[in-house]
Scaffold this motif. Structure first.
Motif, PDB file in Angstrom:
ATOM      1  N   PRO A 128       0.831  -1.210   0.000  1.00 36.16           N
ATOM      2  CA  PRO A 128       0.000   0.000   0.000  1.00 36.16           C
ATOM      3  C   PRO A 128       0.868   1.263   0.000  1.00 36.16           C
ATOM      4  N   GLU A 129       0.361   2.294  -0.639  1.00 38.77           N
ATOM      5  CA  GLU A 129       1.086   3.567  -0.706  1.00 38.77           C
ATOM      6  C   GLU A 129       0.263   4.655  -0.049  1.00 38.77           C
ATOM      7  N   PRO A 130       0.907   5.680   0.489  1.00 40.77           N
ATOM      8  CA  PRO A 130       0.145   6.852   0.931  1.00 40.77           C
ATOM      9  C   PRO A 130      -0.614   7.444  -0.245  1.00 40.77           C
ATOM     10  N   TRP A 131      -1.843   7.886  -0.013  1.00 39.59           N
ATOM     11  CA  TRP A 131      -2.666   8.389  -1.114  1.00 39.59           C
ATOM     12  C   TRP A 131      -2.010   9.555  -1.831  1.00 39.59           C
ATOM     13  N   TRP A 132      -1.319  10.417  -1.049  1.00 40.64           N
ATOM     14  CA  TRP A 132      -0.694  11.600  -1.651  1.00 40.64           C
ATOM     15  C   TRP A 132       0.508  11.220  -2.516  1.00 40.64           C
ATOM     16  N   ALA A 133       1.221  10.144  -2.143  1.00 37.21           N
ATOM     17  CA  ALA A 133       2.340   9.684  -2.973  1.00 37.21           C
ATOM     18  C   ALA A 133       1.828   9.063  -4.260  1.00 37.21           C
ATOM     19  N   TRP A 134       0.726   8.314  -4.148  1.00 42.85           N
ATOM     20  CA  TRP A 134       0.081   7.731  -5.333  1.00 42.85           C
ATOM     21  C   TRP A 134      -0.321   8.830  -6.311  1.00 42.85           C
ATOM     22  N   ALA A 135      -0.976   9.856  -5.798  1.00 37.20           N
ATOM     23  CA  ALA A 135      -1.426  10.961  -6.655  1.00 37.20           C
ATOM     24  C   ALA A 135      -0.252  11.691  -7.285  1.00 37.20           C
ATOM     25  N   GLN A 136       0.805  11.924  -6.511  1.00 35.80           N
ATOM     26  CA  GLN A 136       1.959  12.648  -7.038  1.00 35.80           C
ATOM     27  C   GLN A 136       2.644  11.869  -8.159  1.00 35.80           C
ATOM     28  N   ARG A 137       2.741  10.547  -7.996  1.00 34.92           N
ATOM     29  CA  ARG A 137       3.382   9.743  -9.024  1.00 34.92           C
ATOM     30  C   ARG A 137       2.659   9.901 -10.368  1.00 34.92           C
ATOM     31  N   PHE A 138       1.345   9.813 -10.345  1.00 33.87           N
ATOM     32  CA  PHE A 138       0.619   9.872 -11.610  1.00 33.87           C
ATOM     33  C   PHE A 138       0.464  11.307 -12.122  1.00 33.87           C
ATOM     34  N   GLU A 139       0.506  12.279 -11.223  1.00 27.74           N
ATOM     35  CA  GLU A 139       0.533  13.667 -11.691  1.00 27.74           C
ATOM     36  C   GLU A 139       1.789  13.909 -12.528  1.00 27.74           C
ATOM     37  N   ARG A 140       2.904  13.342 -12.092  1.00 33.95           N
ATOM     38  CA  ARG A 140       4.145  13.489 -12.850  1.00 33.95           C
ATOM     39  C   ARG A 140       4.055  12.774 -14.193  1.00 33.95           C
ATOM     40  N   GLU A 141       3.387  11.626 -14.221  1.00 34.98           N
ATOM     41  CA  GLU A 141       3.208  10.929 -15.495  1.00 34.98           C
ATOM     42  C   GLU A 141       2.365  11.755 -16.460  1.00 34.98           C
ATOM     43  N   PHE A 142       1.314  12.385 -15.949  1.00 36.55           N
ATOM     44  CA  PHE A 142       0.501  13.244 -16.804  1.00 36.55           C
ATOM     45  C   PHE A 142       1.323  14.407 -17.340  1.00 36.55           C
ATOM     46  N   ASP A 143       2.114  15.013 -16.480  1.00 37.25           N
ATOM     47  CA  ASP A 143       2.943  16.138 -16.906  1.00 37.25           C
ATOM     48  C   ASP A 143       3.903  15.708 -18.008  1.00 37.25           C
ATOM     49  N   ALA A 144       4.516  14.533 -17.848  1.00 30.63           N
ATOM     50  CA  ALA A 144       5.440  14.034 -18.872  1.00 30.63           C
ATOM     51  C   ALA A 144       4.717  13.762 -20.186  1.00 30.63           C
ATOM     52  N   ALA A 145       3.496  13.233 -20.110  1.00 34.79           N
ATOM     53  CA  ALA A 145       2.732  12.944 -21.337  1.00 34.79           C
ATOM     54  C   ALA A 145       2.354  14.230 -22.056  1.00 34.79           C
TER      55      ALA A 145
END
Length: 553
Positions: A128-145
């Motif tokens: 399990p991951e902290p919810w905020w770390a989960w969100a940050q990881r995919f926010e960075r993926e969106f930014d890269a895309a």
């Protein structure tokens, strides 16, 4: 590229947009008599307004020369797929055209970094991951895309978790105005019956609605204390099963915002009580945008003056969604296709037409990008430094005439047909007809000039190449602009990749020399066989009066 008319949402069949405009019968190539780029005396753009269900003139009122846009961004629960990018690219084209028309654009694209799905998926991860770390990881993926596909960064990109005070203030304002109530469990709901105009955005009557919430956004606890099943959550009371840091203190109890609340609060924070355009995917019209509008109107704000929605991406006729299991992650696609090809496939279809995404669609886009970037590259090679340049022998580099900076490209005149098409609801079919006409004229001029260009032919090539770049810049596809520039210029002869490409160039040149000999001897079967051999190896051969050229497919 295959397109189909925009489909209505299931709950909004009566709000189906009119068919987008088609390409004109003919388009002309730029000439000195055409309307120059720059600020027009009056903004001429008309857009299909989803609320008015008609194409209407865009008339910004807050500040002359400024257009304000709020675009629903990502809920960062997972990796971005091409459906997410459709909206980002569509509104990037709108922004580019507004700026080309002399307008300043203030574009806000939010990030939803707290919601039920983020909490559920982060908790279910292994480990399990902290919810905020989960969100940050995919926010960075969106930014890269977004960056990979050439989408210009928004003016501001606020996160929901950064605007909890504004959302609490809005809930209190709605409670005070009688548009909201506190349930038994501490949830706060919007009373849809309190707003006479509820349903107007999607042309629905309140009595015809079973519920205003997407089932995926609900759970039994939230449903239990509603006065009316059509009411929607403004604030969700904290639960013992959820992380303690996923809740905030509020006058009515600790909890977190509902799905719709953030957009009303953040649009007001960055754009004011009334702004010009609210945008997003067509699937967000109901319930999300309907509920946003209800919140903001209940608070006494004018909210969006125009509603602009893009259609979705389909795969084999089905709407692309994660629930269908056929979504395509951008990072994986970029391993197989050039980013410019993906942008072209998604971004040269009218924003209200569905993109039919397939291998055939990508093959068509790949072939078109090769023709567009290849023509610019040929012009670049042909018009580089000449022996009789004034700077010959000097230590100062001569500016390349085709490789002009962005501001010079954007200052060029655009064809009236191109401008008229873009001003008519961003008619990309019409704009692309002009692009194709310019490309054809450039290729014809190149073919004549490559045998040994005269000064006039060289200037004609330069002018047409810059015209083509100017038009493609509006679409975010100028081959000599970032992020495409490096990849395109890597195609310059043996500079395509260092020593390995030099070796490849020698090998291919050997076959081309042998083919030239076969052609000279009229041994056509041998010449065809050599060309077929190269084609099967992924090498495209182009014949010109000055000899054969090659590039990788």
């Amino acid at each position: 590229m295959s397109t189909t008319p925009t489909e209505p949402t299931q709950s909004d069949a009566s709000a189906e947009p009119a068919a987008p405009p088609q390409s004109p019968a003919a388009a002309t190539v730029p000439s000195a008599s055409l309307t120059p780029a720059g600020a027009p005396a009056e903004l001429a753009l008309s857009l299909y307004d989803s609320a008015a269900r008609a194409v209407v003139p865009l008339a910004p009122t807050a500040t002359p020369g400024l257009v304000t846009i709020y675009l629903c961004g990502a809920t960062v629960q997972g990796s971005p797929h091409i459906g997410h990018m459709r909206s980002g690219i569509a509104f990037d084209v709108l922004r580019r055209w507004l700026e080309r028309s002399g307008q300043e654009v203030r574009l806000i694209r939010n990030v939803t970094d707290i919601d039920d799905k983020i909490l559920t998926k982060s908790a279910a991860a292994q480990p399990p991951e902290p919810w905020w770390a989960w969100a940050q990881r995919f926010e960075r993926e969106f930014d890269a895309a977004y960056r990979a596909l050439g989408v210009v960064a928004p003016t501001y990109e606020p996160r929901a978790t950064g605007h909890i005070p504004e959302m609490i203030d809005l809930v209190q304002r709605l409670l005070d105005a009688g548009h909201a109530y506190i349930g038994e469990s501490g949830n706060v709901y919007y009373d849809v019956r309190s707003l006479p105009g509820y349903g107007s955005l999607t042309n629905q009557r309140l009595e015809d609605l079973a519920t205003t919430e997407d089932e995926s956004q609900l759970d039994d606890d939230v449903e239990a204390d509603k006065r009316d099943p059509r009411d929607f959550a403004l604030w969700k009371a904290a639960k013992p099963t959820e992380p303690a840091d996923a809740a905030w203190d509020a006058p009515w109890g600790r909890g977190r915002p509902g799905w719709h609340l953030e957009c009303s609060a953040m649009s007001r924070r960055y754009l004011g009580e009334t702004f010009d355009i609210h945008g997003g995917g067509i699937d967000l019209r109901f319930p999300h945008h309907e509920n946003e509008q209800a919140q903001s109107h209940g608070a006494g704000w004018g909210f969006a003056r125009h509603w602009v929605h893009n259609a979705w991406v389909t795969i084999k006729g089905e709407k692309m969604s994660k629930s269908l299991g056929n979504s395509l992650v951008v990072a994986e696609l970029l391993k197989r296709y050039d980013a410019a090809v993906l942008r072209l496939a998604l971004g040269t279809v009218h924003h209200r037409s569905t993109v039919e995404f397939s291998e055939e669609t990508l093959a068509d886009a790949e072939a078109l990008w090769e023709r567009l970037s290849g023509a610019i590259l040929r012009a670049y090679e042909l018009t580089g430094s000449q022996p009789d340049d004034a700077a010959a022998g000097s230590h100062e580099a001569t500016p390349h005439p085709v490789d002009a900076p962005a501001e010079q490209v954007r200052a060029r005149a655009l064809p009236t047909e191109f401008t008229a098409a873009m001003d008519e609801d961003l008619n990309l079919a019409g704009a692309m007809a002009v692009v194709h006409a310019t490309l054809k004229a450039l290729n014809v001029t190149l073919a004549k000039a490559e045998a040994g260009p005269s000064a006039d032919q060289r200037e004609a090539v330069i002018g047409l190449a810059l015209d083509l770049r100017s038009q493609l810049d509006v679409l975010g596809l100028d081959p000599l602009a970032e992020p495409w520039r490096t990849g395109v210029l890597d195609g310059l002869g043996s500079s395509q990749g260092g020593a390995a490409m030099e070796t490849l160039d020698r090998l291919i040149q050997h076959d081309l020399d042998e083919r030239a000999q076969a052609r000279a001897a009229k041994d056509w079967p041998r010449a065809d066989a050599l060309r077929d051999k190269l084609t099967q190896a992924g090498v495209v051969v182009e014949d010109s009066p000055s000899g054969a050229r090659w590039h990788l497919a």
